[in-house]
Design a protein around this motif. Structure first.
Motif, mmCIF file in Angstrom:
data_model
loop_
_atom_site.group_PDB
_atom_site.id
_atom_site.type_symbol
_atom_site.label_atom_id
_atom_site.label_comp_id
_atom_site.label_asym_id
_atom_site.label_seq_id
_atom_site.Cartn_x
_atom_site.Cartn_y
_atom_site.Cartn_z
ATOM 1 N N ILE A 153 -21.896 -9.307 49.139
ATOM 2 C CA ILE A 153 -20.787 -8.982 48.546
ATOM 3 C C ILE A 153 -20.068 -7.595 49.448
ATOM 4 N N THR A 206 -14.462 -9.464 42.546
ATOM 5 C CA THR A 206 -14.721 -10.622 42.148
ATOM 6 C C THR A 206 -14.649 -11.748 43.221
ATOM 7 N N SER A 262 -23.225 -19.894 39.416
ATOM 8 C CA SER A 262 -22.151 -18.983 39.636
ATOM 9 C C SER A 262 -20.923 -19.785 40.586
ATOM 10 N N SER A 287 -17.563 -11.603 45.307
ATOM 11 C CA SER A 287 -18.726 -12.194 44.655
ATOM 12 C C SER A 287 -18.917 -13.750 44.885
ATOM 13 N N LYS A 312 -21.363 -16.091 47.090
ATOM 14 C CA LYS A 312 -22.046 -17.334 46.459
ATOM 15 C C LYS A 312 -22.416 -18.421 47.392
ATOM 16 N N GLY A 372 -27.688 -11.218 47.965
ATOM 17 C CA GLY A 372 -26.252 -11.359 47.134
ATOM 18 C C GLY A 372 -25.558 -9.790 47.247
ATOM 19 N N THR A 373 -26.280 -8.679 46.928
ATOM 20 C CA THR A 373 -25.558 -7.501 47.114
ATOM 21 C C THR A 373 -25.155 -7.141 48.565
ATOM 22 N N ALA A 387 -17.267 -11.720 35.077
ATOM 23 C CA ALA A 387 -16.437 -11.426 36.405
ATOM 24 C C ALA A 387 -15.254 -11.923 36.597
#
Length: 193
Positions: free
Chosen positions: A124, A136, A8, A139, A143, A120-121, A186
């Motif tokens: 974000i 976007t 990602s 995200s 990463k 990850g959530t 995404a």
């Protein structure tokens, strides 16, 4: 998860979605935090954290449902995104974003190395809240720290002989495929997706 995160991150970086100024401190802090988290988890049972994490995951989901929408940015792959719109709404950090990126990376790296679910959530949510990133962009920036924390954790767990390849390799292949599809979706679909 390391394979999904790097796949990602590569896609988001190629699309110009990663904030390079915040990336280096977030990466380094998340890597160090993750190493400390793994050391901690090797010495303390983590079962008491499971109910707390479930509550936090629900809270983050509610945050995304009620947060204010931001105007979409360009979602064309290979085209650099236009300058960010003026900060407002949920953006909290206007000064020292590099310091806050390191603090977020370190704290969630520690959490990821220790327990992991929802990292990850949470990243974000913090990028949208603290820096005003659209989903976007959030995200993409998440990463960076997520990859670093995965890298630290997998290195430490491998060093300790805790990785079972018969389970890890099929999951790695699935992570690569899922992350490749997810990141491209995404990038092309933007916040709407």
């Amino acid at each position: 998860a390391i394979f999904g995160a790097i796949t990602s991150l590569t896609s988001f970086t190629r699309a110009g979605r990663v904030n390079r100024r915040r990336a280096v401190p977030a990466f380094l802090a998340a890597l160090l935090g993750s190493l400390a988290g793994v050391k901690l988890v090797m010495s303390i049972p983590s079962t008491a954290l499971r109910p707390i994490v479930l509550v936090l995951l629900v809270a983050v989901a509610v945050f995304f449902l009620v947060r204010r929408k931001r105007p979409p940015r360009s979602a064309v792959v290979g085209e650099p995104p236009p300058p960010p719109p003026p900060r407002g709404g949920f953006a909290i950090v206007h000064r020292h974003p590099v310091v806050f990126a390191a603090l977020v990376g370190g704290a969630l790296g520690l959490y990821d190395g220790f327990f992991g679910p929802g990292t990850g959530t949470f990243l974000i949510a913090l990028h949208t809240t603290l820096f005003g990133d659209e989903l976007t962009e959030a995200s993409a920036n998440a990463k960076v720290a997520n990859f670093a924390s995965n890298l630290g954790a997998v290195a430490m767990f491998a060093w300790e002989g805790k990785i079972e390849l018969k389970w890890a390799l099929p999951m790695a292949a699935a992570q690569i495929a899922g992350a490749w599809v997810g990141a491209r979706t995404a990038i092309k679909g933007g916040e709407r997706v």
